[in-house]
Design an enzyme around this catalytic site. Structure first.
Site, short mmCIF file in Angstrom:
data_model
loop_
_atom_site.label_atom_id
_atom_site.label_comp_id
_atom_site.label_asym_id
_atom_site.label_seq_id
_atom_site.Cartn_x
_atom_site.Cartn_y
_atom_site.Cartn_z
N LYS A 91 -38.64 -134.90 -70.03
CA LYS A 91 -38.49 -133.59 -70.68
C LYS A 91 -37.56 -133.70 -71.88
CE LYS A 91 -37.51 -128.73 -69.61
NZ LYS A 91 -37.17 -127.75 -68.55
N SER B 256 -39.88 -123.62 -68.62
CA SER B 256 -39.71 -124.44 -69.80
C SER B 256 -40.21 -125.87 -69.63
CB SER B 256 -38.24 -124.48 -70.21
OG SER B 256 -37.44 -125.13 -69.21
N SER C 31 -38.14 -122.60 -64.39
CA SER C 31 -38.69 -123.55 -65.36
C SER C 31 -39.35 -124.76 -64.74
CB SER C 31 -37.59 -124.00 -66.33
OG SER C 31 -37.23 -122.95 -67.19
#
Length: 488
Positions: A84, A159, A183
């Protein structure tokens, strides 16, 4: 469809490791297959936004040499992984989805990345995220929007949307994510993969601005429950820089539990508006599985009203602390969602903070009382199906206007301030082919219980094997990034 019928890039990480152990494929060959998959489909979904295949090939070659020399295989030995873009990766661009860091190349890894490398992961790229992880639709002004492998016109959530989309498309074997308000869980539900929000301290990270934060946590994602448990075992364990870390490393346990569980079935997570299409999948495809597994299922709606203001206050203060200084000089470079939440946080007082802490304690007490009668709470992960990727956030649910970008995400973030652990496991599909996840929730420290129940659910309903449409399409739709309306 059995797993052996699935292409190598979309097989479970556990199966990929077994294939390498048996000598059916090498780490370099698996990376090559992943690169071909990236070249073919990533332009359509924009899940992986920065790559360094040359460095990854060197790492894969080292992994193959370790195997050839008979060295013990590490837990993630040779698996191609994309990290990420909120995590620093030494020598690889790490932007946090922000124009302010568009060219940032860190010298070191975060602890999460350190642990994946040490476990043998072959890190080749970064997965997309909204700016500083703000919001549950993955778009930013550095890389654009990430879309859903099951319908590239739709959002992948966020996210950790890049991570979830990459998993679904076979662009990464496992994936790290982070979760303040859903997220990990929201994109897992949207993209038909697994995402676990662990107990605070189960997955430590470093460096952090606030080592005592109890709202946000890193966590594992995978195509399967076993993959997710495997990554949790790698990411967990004490670190002297993490004062809240669990002292012991999490061990991936056998898939089972003693006797039937008492499962609370919550359709609205305390009275939220949930799209009928979501409820129909959960009631029609998820609930029967829990009965089939022999568990005692009873209706249970938690009282989580206090969670709404607690989460907003604590999140707002976190944003004011983290981004308040950026507003004066860089407002135009920041996303509208980040600006709105930061401005709200700057209006809050010390009294607001301590009031939120007290109400959070009351909220936790209420959850403990609920769990006097149940072992696991089952609920929606999200209130809506994956929405059009041209929208920044959901404006209404069942005719009820959503006043801001946080409101529609309450099915995930109402759990956050309770401190309970939660996992999103693939449950089924709407009639139009959009994924829906089931959220399983348990007290802090009960990850083994969640993983065991999720694994049993997955064995009966292995819907993660459903082929994403992006793997059969060749056209790349024109992608718009934002709507014309301004978030309130």
């Amino acid at each position: 469809m059995t797993e052996v019928d699935i292409d190598i890039c979309r097989r479970s990480a556990v199966a990929q490791l077994e294939a390498m152990r048996r000598g059916e494929i090498s780490a370099r060959e698996l990376l090559h297959e992943t690169r071909e998959r990236y070249d073919r489909v990533n332009a359509e979904i924009n899940a992986v936004v920065t790559v360094d295949f040359d460095a990854a090939d060197d790492a894969a070659a080292k992994s193959d040499r370790r195997r050839a020399a008979g060295e013990p295989a590490r837990p993630l030995e040779g698996l191609p992984v994309a990290v990420k873009d909120l995590e620093d990766t030494a020598g690889m661009r790490s932007t946090y989805g922000s124009l302010l860091h568009a060219d940032h190349v860190p010298r070191g890894d975060t602890l999460v990345v350190e642990r994946m490398r040490a476990a043998g992961a072959v890190i080749y790229g970064k997965t997309n995220t909204p700016e500083f992880g703000t919001g549950s639709h993955t778009y930013n002004r550095v890389f654009g929007a990430t879309t859903n492998p099951y319908d590239p016109r739709r959002s992948a959530g966020g996210s950790s949307g890049g991570a979830a989309a990459a998993l679904a498309a076979g662009l990464t074997s496992v994936a790290d994510g982070s979760d303040m308000g859903g997220s990990l869980r929201n994109p897992a539900s949207f993209c038909n993969v697994v995402g676990l929000r662990p107990s605070i301290g189960r997955v430590p990270n470093w460096p952090l601005k606030d080592a005592w934060d109890t709202l946000s946590t890193n966590g594992p994602m995978g195509r399967t429950v076993a993959d997710t448990g495997l990554l949790l075992s790698v990411l967990s364990g004490a670190d002297r820089r993490a004062p809240l870390a669990y002292p012991e490393r999490f061990e991936a346990v056998s898939e089972g539990f003693a006797g039937p569980l008492r499962i609370g079935w919550s359709r609205t997570l305390g009275g939220l508006d949930i799209q009928p299409q979501v409820s129909e999948v959960l009631d029609g495809q998820g609930l029967p599985v829990l009965h089939q597994l022999g568990h005692r299922v009873l209706d249970a709606e938690p009282d989580l009203e206090e969670a709404d203001s607690v989460f907003r206050v604590l999140r707002g203060l976190d944003y004011a602390r983290s981004f308040g200084s950026l507003l004066a000089e860089h407002r135009d470079a920041l996303s509208p969602e980040l600006v709105v939440n930061t401005e709200y946080g700057l209006t809050l007082t010390v009294e607001d903070y301590f009031d939120a802490r007290e109400r959070r304690t009351s909220l936790y007490k209420g959850m403990l009382e609920l769990f006097d009668n149940i072992d696991v709470l089952a609920a929606p992960v999200t209130a809506v199906l994956p929405f059009p990727a041209t929208h920044t956030w959901v404006r209404e649910i069942n005719g009820s206007p959503q006043p801001d970008y946080l409101e529609w995400m309450r099915a995930s973030w109402r759990i956050t301030p309770t401190g309970f652990a939660a996992i999103s496991v693939p449950c089924g599909f709407s009639p139009e082919g959009l994924p829906v996840g089931l959220q399983l929730i348990a007290p802090p420290g009960a990850e083994s219980r969640l993983l065991a129940l999720a694994a049993a659910f997955e064995r009966v309903r292995p819907v993660w094997r459903e082929h994403p449409i992006v793997l059969t399409t060749a056209t790349t739709p024109e992608r718009q990034l934002v709507e014309t309306e301004t978030p309130q």
